[in-house]
Design a protein around this motif. Sequence first.
Motif, PDB file in Angstrom:
ATOM      1  N   GLU A  80      -4.734  65.800   9.653  1.00 16.98           N
ATOM      2  CA  GLU A  80      -6.012  66.423   9.287  1.00 16.98           C
ATOM      3  C   GLU A  80      -7.203  65.722   9.939  1.00 16.98           C
ATOM      4  OE1 GLU A  80      -6.449  66.868   5.089  1.00 16.98           O
ATOM      5  OE2 GLU A  80      -4.404  67.634   4.809  1.00 16.98           O
ATOM      6  N   ASN A  81      -7.148  64.392  10.031  1.00 20.78           N
ATOM      7  CA  ASN A  81      -8.292  63.650  10.571  1.00 20.78           C
ATOM      8  C   ASN A  81      -8.125  63.305  12.045  1.00 20.78           C
ATOM      9  OD1 ASN A  81      -9.242  63.821   7.987  1.00 20.78           O
ATOM     10  ND2 ASN A  81      -9.010  61.662   7.498  1.00 20.78           N
ATOM     11  N   ASP A  82      -7.026  63.769  12.654  1.00 21.04           N
ATOM     12  CA  ASP A  82      -6.832  63.657  14.102  1.00 21.04           C
ATOM     13  C   ASP A  82      -6.986  62.219  14.583  1.00 21.04           C
ATOM     14  OD1 ASP A  82      -6.283  64.655  16.638  1.00 21.04           O
ATOM     15  OD2 ASP A  82      -8.396  64.920  17.124  1.00 21.04           O
ATOM     16  N   ALA A  83      -6.291  61.303  13.900  1.00 19.20           N
ATOM     17  CA  ALA A  83      -6.350  59.895  14.302  1.00 19.20           C
ATOM     18  C   ALA A  83      -5.846  59.735  15.729  1.00 19.20           C
ATOM     19  CB  ALA A  83      -5.520  59.046  13.347  1.00 19.20           C
ATOM     20  N   LYS A  84      -6.613  59.020  16.532  1.00 18.89           N
ATOM     21  CA  LYS A  84      -6.217  58.756  17.917  1.00 18.89           C
ATOM     22  C   LYS A  84      -5.424  57.453  18.029  1.00 18.89           C
ATOM     23  CE  LYS A  84      -8.636  62.205  19.837  1.00 18.89           C
ATOM     24  NZ  LYS A  84      -9.290  62.763  18.656  1.00 18.89           N
ATOM     25  N   THR A  85      -5.659  56.524  17.107  1.00 16.47           N
ATOM     26  CA  THR A  85      -5.044  55.202  17.162  1.00 16.47           C
ATOM     27  C   THR A  85      -4.597  54.796  15.756  1.00 16.47           C
ATOM     28  OG1 THR A  85      -7.095  54.008  16.710  1.00 16.47           O
ATOM     29  CG2 THR A  85      -6.635  54.554  19.025  1.00 16.47           C
ATOM     30  N   ILE A  86      -3.788  53.749  15.684  1.00 15.10           N
ATOM     31  CA  ILE A  86      -3.424  53.199  14.374  1.00 15.10           C
ATOM     32  C   ILE A  86      -4.663  52.634  13.694  1.00 15.10           C
ATOM     33  CG2 ILE A  86      -1.854  51.648  13.159  1.00 15.10           C
ATOM     34  CD1 ILE A  86      -0.477  53.844  14.741  1.00 15.10           C
ATOM     35  N   ASP A  87      -5.629  52.178  14.484  1.00 14.83           N
ATOM     36  CA  ASP A  87      -6.875  51.678  13.917  1.00 14.83           C
ATOM     37  C   ASP A  87      -7.647  52.796  13.220  1.00 14.83           C
ATOM     38  OD1 ASP A  87      -8.169  49.265  13.510  1.00 14.83           O
ATOM     39  OD2 ASP A  87      -9.596  49.592  15.126  1.00 14.83           O
ATOM     40  N   ASP A  88      -7.569  54.016  13.747  1.00 12.09           N
ATOM     41  CA  ASP A  88      -8.179  55.161  13.059  1.00 12.09           C
ATOM     42  C   ASP A  88      -7.509  55.383  11.707  1.00 12.09           C
ATOM     43  OD1 ASP A  88      -9.892  55.611  15.170  1.00 12.09           O
ATOM     44  OD2 ASP A  88      -8.686  57.201  16.067  1.00 12.09           O
ATOM     45  N   ILE A  89      -6.181  55.265  11.673  1.00  8.88           N
ATOM     46  CA  ILE A  89      -5.449  55.411  10.410  1.00  8.88           C
ATOM     47  C   ILE A  89      -5.883  54.319   9.436  1.00  8.88           C
ATOM     48  CG2 ILE A  89      -3.163  55.390   9.342  1.00  8.88           C
ATOM     49  CD1 ILE A  89      -2.034  56.405  12.013  1.00  8.88           C
ATOM     50  N   ARG A  90      -6.067  53.114   9.957  1.00 13.17           N
ATOM     51  CA  ARG A  90      -6.518  51.996   9.106  1.00 13.17           C
ATOM     52  C   ARG A  90      -7.841  52.312   8.422  1.00 13.17           C
ATOM     53  NH1 ARG A  90     -10.191  47.839   9.702  1.00 13.17           N
ATOM     54  NH2 ARG A  90     -10.660  48.449  11.840  1.00 13.17           N
ATOM     55  N   ARG A  91      -8.778  52.866   9.173  1.00 13.06           N
ATOM     56  CA  ARG A  91     -10.091  53.140   8.587  1.00 13.06           C
ATOM     57  C   ARG A  91     -10.016  54.231   7.518  1.00 13.06           C
ATOM     58  NH1 ARG A  91     -12.014  51.265  13.853  1.00 13.06           N
ATOM     59  NH2 ARG A  91     -11.201  53.124  14.879  1.00 13.06           N
ATOM     60  N   ASP A  92      -9.057  55.120   7.641  1.00 17.11           N
ATOM     61  CA  ASP A  92      -8.890  56.177   6.636  1.00 17.11           C
ATOM     62  C   ASP A  92      -8.138  55.703   5.399  1.00 17.11           C
ATOM     63  OD1 ASP A  92     -10.266  58.131   7.929  1.00 17.11           O
ATOM     64  OD2 ASP A  92      -8.527  59.236   8.664  1.00 17.11           O
ATOM     65  N   THR A  93      -7.165  54.794   5.582  1.00 19.22           N
ATOM     66  CA  THR A  93      -6.241  54.475   4.494  1.00 19.22           C
ATOM     67  C   THR A  93      -6.221  52.999   4.103  1.00 19.22           C
ATOM     68  OG1 THR A  93      -4.385  54.019   5.994  1.00 19.22           O
ATOM     69  CG2 THR A  93      -4.715  56.314   5.331  1.00 19.22           C
ATOM     70  N   ARG A  94      -6.913  52.131   4.856  1.00 24.33           N
ATOM     71  CA  ARG A  94      -6.887  50.674   4.678  1.00 24.33           C
ATOM     72  C   ARG A  94      -5.526  50.084   5.054  1.00 24.33           C
ATOM     73  NH1 ARG A  94     -11.052  48.249   2.471  1.00 24.33           N
ATOM     74  NH2 ARG A  94      -9.794  46.460   1.774  1.00 24.33           N
ATOM     75  N   LEU A  95      -4.720  50.808   5.773  1.00 27.87           N
ATOM     76  CA  LEU A  95      -3.427  50.325   6.238  1.00 27.87           C
ATOM     77  C   LEU A  95      -3.603  49.055   7.071  1.00 27.87           C
ATOM     78  CD1 LEU A  95      -0.444  52.262   7.544  1.00 27.87           C
ATOM     79  CD2 LEU A  95      -1.607  50.857   9.229  1.00 27.87           C
ATOM     80  N   GLY A  96      -2.836  48.030   6.756  1.00 33.02           N
ATOM     81  CA  GLY A  96      -2.884  46.794   7.520  1.00 33.02           C
ATOM     82  C   GLY A  96      -3.996  45.847   7.130  1.00 33.02           C
ATOM     83  N   MET A  97      -4.742  46.154   6.071  1.00 33.78           N
ATOM     84  CA  MET A  97      -5.889  45.323   5.713  1.00 33.78           C
ATOM     85  C   MET A  97      -5.591  44.336   4.581  1.00 33.78           C
ATOM     86  SD  MET A  97      -9.022  48.051   6.118  1.00 33.78           S
ATOM     87  CE  MET A  97     -10.297  46.828   5.883  1.00 33.78           C
ATOM     88  N   GLY A  98      -4.332  44.304   4.132  1.00 30.80           N
ATOM     89  CA  GLY A  98      -3.961  43.400   3.058  1.00 30.80           C
ATOM     90  C   GLY A  98      -3.431  42.076   3.576  1.00 30.80           C
ATOM     91  N   PRO A  99      -2.770  41.299   2.713  1.00 28.49           N
ATOM     92  CA  PRO A  99      -2.317  39.957   3.090  1.00 28.49           C
ATOM     93  C   PRO A  99      -1.409  39.908   4.318  1.00 28.49           C
ATOM     94  CG  PRO A  99      -2.249  40.200   0.712  1.00 28.49           C
ATOM     95  CD  PRO A  99      -2.589  41.557   1.263  1.00 28.49           C
ATOM     96  N   CYS A 100      -0.552  40.941   4.532  1.00 25.63           N
ATOM     97  CA  CYS A 100       0.358  40.842   5.681  1.00 25.63           C
ATOM     98  C   CYS A 100      -0.322  41.249   6.975  1.00 25.63           C
ATOM     99  CB  CYS A 100       1.624  41.668   5.451  1.00 25.63           C
ATOM    100  SG  CYS A 100       1.490  43.415   5.875  1.00 25.63           S
TER     101      CYS A 100
END
Length: 520
Positions: free
Chosen positions: A289-309
């Motif tokens: 739906e949000n047409d993410a171009k990169t995994i970083d785009d996914i991160r900004r939408d979902t906070r993926l990868g922003m935790g302790p690991c």
Amino acid sequence: FRVPDASADSFLAADANAQSAREHGARIWTYHEVQDLLVDRDRVVGALCRDLVKDEDVLIYADMVVNAAGAWAGKIAALAGITVHVVPGKGIMVAVAHRVVNTVINRCKMPSDGDILVPAHTVAIIGTTDVKVDDPEHFAVEPWEVRLMLDEAEKMVPGFRHLRILRTWAGVRPLYQETAATDTRDITRAFALLDHETRDGLAGLITITGGKWTTYRLMAEVTVDKVCEKLGVSSPCRTAEEPLPGAEKAHYHRLGVPLARVEGTRAYGDLICECELATRADVVRAIVENDAKTIDDIRRDTRLGMGPCQGGFCTYRAVGLLHALRHPAVEDTNVALKDFLRERWKGLVPVLWGQQVHQERLDELIYLSLLNSDHMPGPAASRLTPTLYDTPTTPEEPIPVAAPPKPPLRPGMSGHEADVLVIGAGLAGLFTAWRAAREGLNVRVVTKGWGALYWHAGTIDVLGYYPESDPLALESPRAGIERLIADQPDHPYAQAGLDALAQALADLQALCADAGYPLH
């Protein structure tokens, strides 16, 4: 003193602004880098851009061009031969893996470094420094800045420096002042609207610069009012009264809400990012739906990868989903993974100590040892890869980390006598213990938790690449080991010798065969 203050989700705010603009007919083109401004005699008529995704030039013509490029505003203006003095003021922030405060805390003093502590979702952030830099894209995060943030945070929350430090990052403020200033804190945070037709005799271009995030709506209002005046459009501005999309669902962040959502839908098996509780549905929505171009785009939408690991467990899952949904070339999928690992590494380098350095060692094991990501087919980086911070110019001093107290020996504790004590239950530890026990030695193995076997691929990596930077795998590990031993006489392989190494591999194969798990 209690004041009405709050933190805001800047990713969500940017998305809401973009959504509102689309609803009013705007088109938003991300990853389009401005190469030049198009000037026809005494008027700017558009811009030449580079589409970094498709790697092609794009011409955009417009009745008015608004230069709202933040710290890059001076560089954009220079493309039209105009001088706009923007002073890039770098500020770093440090995030800890605990929401140690539930409200913004400000130091009650004149503005200075490290005077605000902000809760943001599951973390707390201390900021910030203010250092003039020459280039908004190339600068270092200095060790003294990180140390200063921890020292100042310690004054507000005792024990802060001993928390798990997740990462640090830096932003660059677009400070604007026509007169010289000796220090960036001497430059006003007020914004400036520059009409280049009256200022420089060049029509079709307006620059909005300076200001702060808290004033961006007002900055937009005065800018567009000026654009409307230039274009002869008479319409009342609704910026101050019209909420952004999603504002009706405004709420304070509460730590238990994401977990309650996962538990309520029984989505335990669908978690892509356990740290931030991003589910498969969340990631699919970001991609489709949000047409993410990169995994970083996914991160900004979902906070993926922003935790302790910091992306250790979720990056390969997200990349797998991206490949399954988009079906790109394998090389494109691989470089998407490499780009995101590089983005996460960028903010970790200045804070590698304590728990986070242990975490990065595990992430290294997953991505370099198990997945062999640095040798996967495809380029090392794409056009969208982040620029790493420069090497610090000041010497690094160790950050003091409190060591856990050693437990005292209790009266009556029994000791264990052993010939060999092996610490660690990974492949090396278990095989060492087995070999020693087979030789008749009394062996003890101690381990805190699971060893690296949990992440093992089922293969024995004797030597895959030599030298390590060689992109091609060795056809003969034995020949490579002979070269390694000649080059590095102190290497463990040189100490043991080729015959002992060959015998150890044969013993491992025999052990596996006896266990009904033949290793070929």
